[in-house]
Design an enzyme around this catalytic site. Structure first.
Site, PDB file in Angstrom:
ATOM      1  N   ARG A  53       0.818  -1.220   0.000  1.00 54.32           N
ATOM      2  CA  ARG A  53       0.000   0.000   0.000  1.00 54.32           C
ATOM      3  C   ARG A  53       0.850   1.267   0.000  1.00 54.32           C
ATOM      4  O   ARG A  53       0.509   2.250  -0.650  1.00 54.32           O
ATOM      5  CB  ARG A  53      -0.953   0.000   1.197  1.00 54.32           C
ATOM      6  CG  ARG A  53      -1.911   1.182   1.121  1.00 54.32           C
ATOM      7  CD  ARG A  53      -2.881   1.212   2.266  1.00 54.32           C
ATOM      8  NE  ARG A  53      -3.759   0.063   2.238  1.00 54.32           N
ATOM      9  CZ  ARG A  53      -4.530  -0.295   3.259  1.00 54.32           C
ATOM     10  NH1 ARG A  53      -4.509   0.394   4.356  1.00 54.32           N
ATOM     11  NH2 ARG A  53      -5.304  -1.348   3.153  1.00 54.32           N
ATOM     12  N   MET A  78     -11.399   1.816  -5.896  1.00 58.63           N
ATOM     13  CA  MET A  78     -11.630   0.725  -4.955  1.00 58.63           C
ATOM     14  C   MET A  78     -10.361   0.280  -4.218  1.00 58.63           C
ATOM     15  O   MET A  78     -10.292  -0.842  -3.729  1.00 58.63           O
ATOM     16  CB  MET A  78     -12.306  -0.450  -5.670  1.00 58.63           C
ATOM     17  CG  MET A  78     -13.637  -0.063  -6.314  1.00 58.63           C
ATOM     18  SD  MET A  78     -14.710   0.917  -5.226  1.00 58.63           S
ATOM     19  CE  MET A  78     -15.920  -0.293  -4.791  1.00 58.63           C
ATOM     20  N   ARG A  79      -9.389   1.155  -4.113  1.00 59.89           N
ATOM     21  CA  ARG A  79      -8.195   0.885  -3.316  1.00 59.89           C
ATOM     22  C   ARG A  79      -8.122   1.882  -2.175  1.00 59.89           C
ATOM     23  O   ARG A  79      -8.619   3.005  -2.294  1.00 59.89           O
ATOM     24  CB  ARG A  79      -6.930   1.046  -4.160  1.00 59.89           C
ATOM     25  CG  ARG A  79      -6.816   0.052  -5.273  1.00 59.89           C
ATOM     26  CD  ARG A  79      -6.367  -1.282  -4.751  1.00 59.89           C
ATOM     27  NE  ARG A  79      -6.379  -2.281  -5.802  1.00 59.89           N
ATOM     28  CZ  ARG A  79      -6.214  -3.579  -5.586  1.00 59.89           C
ATOM     29  NH1 ARG A  79      -6.049  -4.029  -4.362  1.00 59.89           N
ATOM     30  NH2 ARG A  79      -6.243  -4.429  -6.571  1.00 59.89           N
ATOM     31  N   HIS A  97     -19.464   7.502  -1.499  1.00 56.87           N
ATOM     32  CA  HIS A  97     -19.731   6.144  -1.012  1.00 56.87           C
ATOM     33  C   HIS A  97     -21.239   5.885  -1.049  1.00 56.87           C
ATOM     34  O   HIS A  97     -22.026   6.749  -0.649  1.00 56.87           O
ATOM     35  CB  HIS A  97     -19.183   5.986   0.408  1.00 56.87           C
ATOM     36  CG  HIS A  97     -19.326   4.600   0.923  1.00 56.87           C
ATOM     37  ND1 HIS A  97     -18.515   3.562   0.513  1.00 56.87           N
ATOM     38  CD2 HIS A  97     -20.219   4.051   1.784  1.00 56.87           C
ATOM     39  CE1 HIS A  97     -18.900   2.447   1.111  1.00 56.87           C
ATOM     40  NE2 HIS A  97     -19.933   2.715   1.879  1.00 56.87           N
ATOM     41  N   GLN A 159     -27.103   5.447  -7.612  1.00 54.40           N
ATOM     42  CA  GLN A 159     -26.179   6.099  -8.555  1.00 54.40           C
ATOM     43  C   GLN A 159     -26.794   7.352  -9.187  1.00 54.40           C
ATOM     44  O   GLN A 159     -26.094   8.332  -9.436  1.00 54.40           O
ATOM     45  CB  GLN A 159     -25.744   5.105  -9.627  1.00 54.40           C
ATOM     46  CG  GLN A 159     -24.739   4.095  -9.046  1.00 54.40           C
ATOM     47  CD  GLN A 159     -23.542   3.866  -9.939  1.00 54.40           C
ATOM     48  OE1 GLN A 159     -23.670   3.277 -10.986  1.00 54.40           O
ATOM     49  NE2 GLN A 159     -22.388   4.337  -9.512  1.00 54.40           N
ATOM     50  N   GLU A 162     -26.013   9.883  -6.794  1.00 52.34           N
ATOM     51  CA  GLU A 162     -24.569  10.184  -6.833  1.00 52.34           C
ATOM     52  C   GLU A 162     -24.240  11.146  -7.969  1.00 52.34           C
ATOM     53  O   GLU A 162     -23.481  12.102  -7.786  1.00 52.34           O
ATOM     54  CB  GLU A 162     -23.760   8.892  -7.033  1.00 52.34           C
ATOM     55  CG  GLU A 162     -23.784   7.957  -5.845  1.00 52.34           C
ATOM     56  CD  GLU A 162     -22.844   6.761  -6.010  1.00 52.34           C
ATOM     57  OE1 GLU A 162     -22.384   6.242  -5.000  1.00 52.34           O
ATOM     58  OE2 GLU A 162     -22.571   6.341  -7.156  1.00 52.34           O
TER      59      GLU A 162
HETATM   60  C1  GAR Z   1     -20.211   4.129  -6.867  1.00 55.57           C
HETATM   61  O1  GAR Z   1     -21.510   3.733  -6.508  1.00 55.57           O
HETATM   62  C2  GAR Z   1     -19.434   4.581  -5.651  1.00 55.57           C
HETATM   63  O2  GAR Z   1     -20.233   5.179  -4.677  1.00 55.57           O
HETATM   64  C3  GAR Z   1     -18.861   3.271  -5.160  1.00 55.57           C
HETATM   65  O3  GAR Z   1     -18.498   2.585  -6.333  1.00 55.57           O
HETATM   66  C4  GAR Z   1     -19.381   2.953  -7.380  1.00 55.57           C
HETATM   67  C5  GAR Z   1     -18.543   3.327  -8.584  1.00 55.57           C
HETATM   68  O4  GAR Z   1     -19.346   3.563  -9.704  1.00 55.57           O
HETATM   69  N1  GAR Z   1     -17.763   3.496  -4.292  1.00 55.57           N
HETATM   70  C6  GAR Z   1     -17.500   2.748  -3.216  1.00 55.57           C
HETATM   71  O5  GAR Z   1     -18.147   1.765  -2.893  1.00 55.57           O
HETATM   72  C7  GAR Z   1     -16.311   3.211  -2.388  1.00 55.57           C
HETATM   73  N2  GAR Z   1     -16.226   2.512  -1.157  1.00 55.57           N
HETATM   74  P1  GAR Z   1     -18.753   4.291 -10.997  1.00 55.57           P
HETATM   75  O6  GAR Z   1     -17.439   3.608 -11.338  1.00 55.57           O
HETATM   76  O7  GAR Z   1     -19.806   4.036 -12.035  1.00 55.57           O
HETATM   77  O8  GAR Z   1     -18.592   5.752 -10.674  1.00 55.57           O
END
Ligand code: GAR
Length: 188
Positions: A53, A78-79, A97, A159, A162
């Site tokens: 890391r 996702m890291r 998130h 989403q 988001e």
């Molecule tokens: C999103 O829903 C984001 O909130 C989540 O991954 C997805 C990525 O979507 N993130 C996490 O879970 C972080 N812990 P995308 O690649 O279509 O933006």
């Protein structure tokens, strides 16, 4: 901007017309997010994770520095970044998130919400600190869990939220309207 996956949040940020996205950095060479960046003429850098890391964090910081980045925006990255990144960008790393933190941190927030039977979940945008999906919360929005929802239908509803929320928060941050005072966010 850091992304590992489909990059729909990246796309929402690009479509919102936010200026100043200097580079998209990904740990996954064939992530669709990388293709979206290329199509938008944003430079890309691939930094694969190799089981260390702190070395990974160092390479991410170097890639960001190469483009003069002043902040890191995690969009489906996702890291977990090590402490060196948090020291280098204090209160300048944002993450989105798919839950109402502190509920359901980690990689499977949507399925955690379903298996707990909550009727309301949501979206959190926060500054990143040393812990996973943790740090001063900037904005949250609730999303209802409907009868019959599965992971796909609930994540799709999350989403949508988001894609509306993240560009607004990133724009406010770039204007200097998101401050941290005594560990909590104050919006100007
Ligand atoms: C999103 O829903 C984001 O909130 C989540 O991954 C997805 C990525 O979507 N993130 C996490 O879970 C972080 N812990 P995308 O690649 O279509 O933006």
């Amino acid at each position: 901007m850091l992304a590992s996956g489909a990059g729909t949040n990246l796309q929402a940020l690009l479509d919102s017309g936010i200026e100043g996205i200097r580079v998209v950095i990904s740990d996954v060479a064939d992530a669709f997010a990388v293709r979206r960046a290329t199509e938008a003429s944003i430079p890309t850098e691939i930094v694969p994770f190799a089981n260390n890391r702190s070395a990974f964090t160092e390479k991410i910081c170097e890639a960001a520095a190469k483009y003069g980045a002043e902040a890191l925006v995690l969009a489906g990255f996702m890291r977990v970044l090590g402490p060196a990144a948090i020291e280098r960008f204090p209160h300048r790393i944002l993450n989105i998130h798919p839950s109402l933190l502190p509920a359901f941190p980690g990689v499977n927030a949507v399925s955690q919400a379903l298996s707990h039977g909550v009727t309301i979940t949501g979206v959190t945008v926060h500054f990143v600190d040393e812990k996973i999906d943790h740090g001063p919360i900037i904005a949250q929005r609730a999303v209802p869990v409907l009868p019959g929802d599965d992971e796909e239908s609930l994540h799709a509803r999350i989403q949508k939220v988001e894609h509306d929320l993240y560009p607004r928060v990133v724009a406010a941050f770039l204007r200097g309207d998101v401050l941290v005072e005594q560990g909590k966010v104050v919006l100007r």
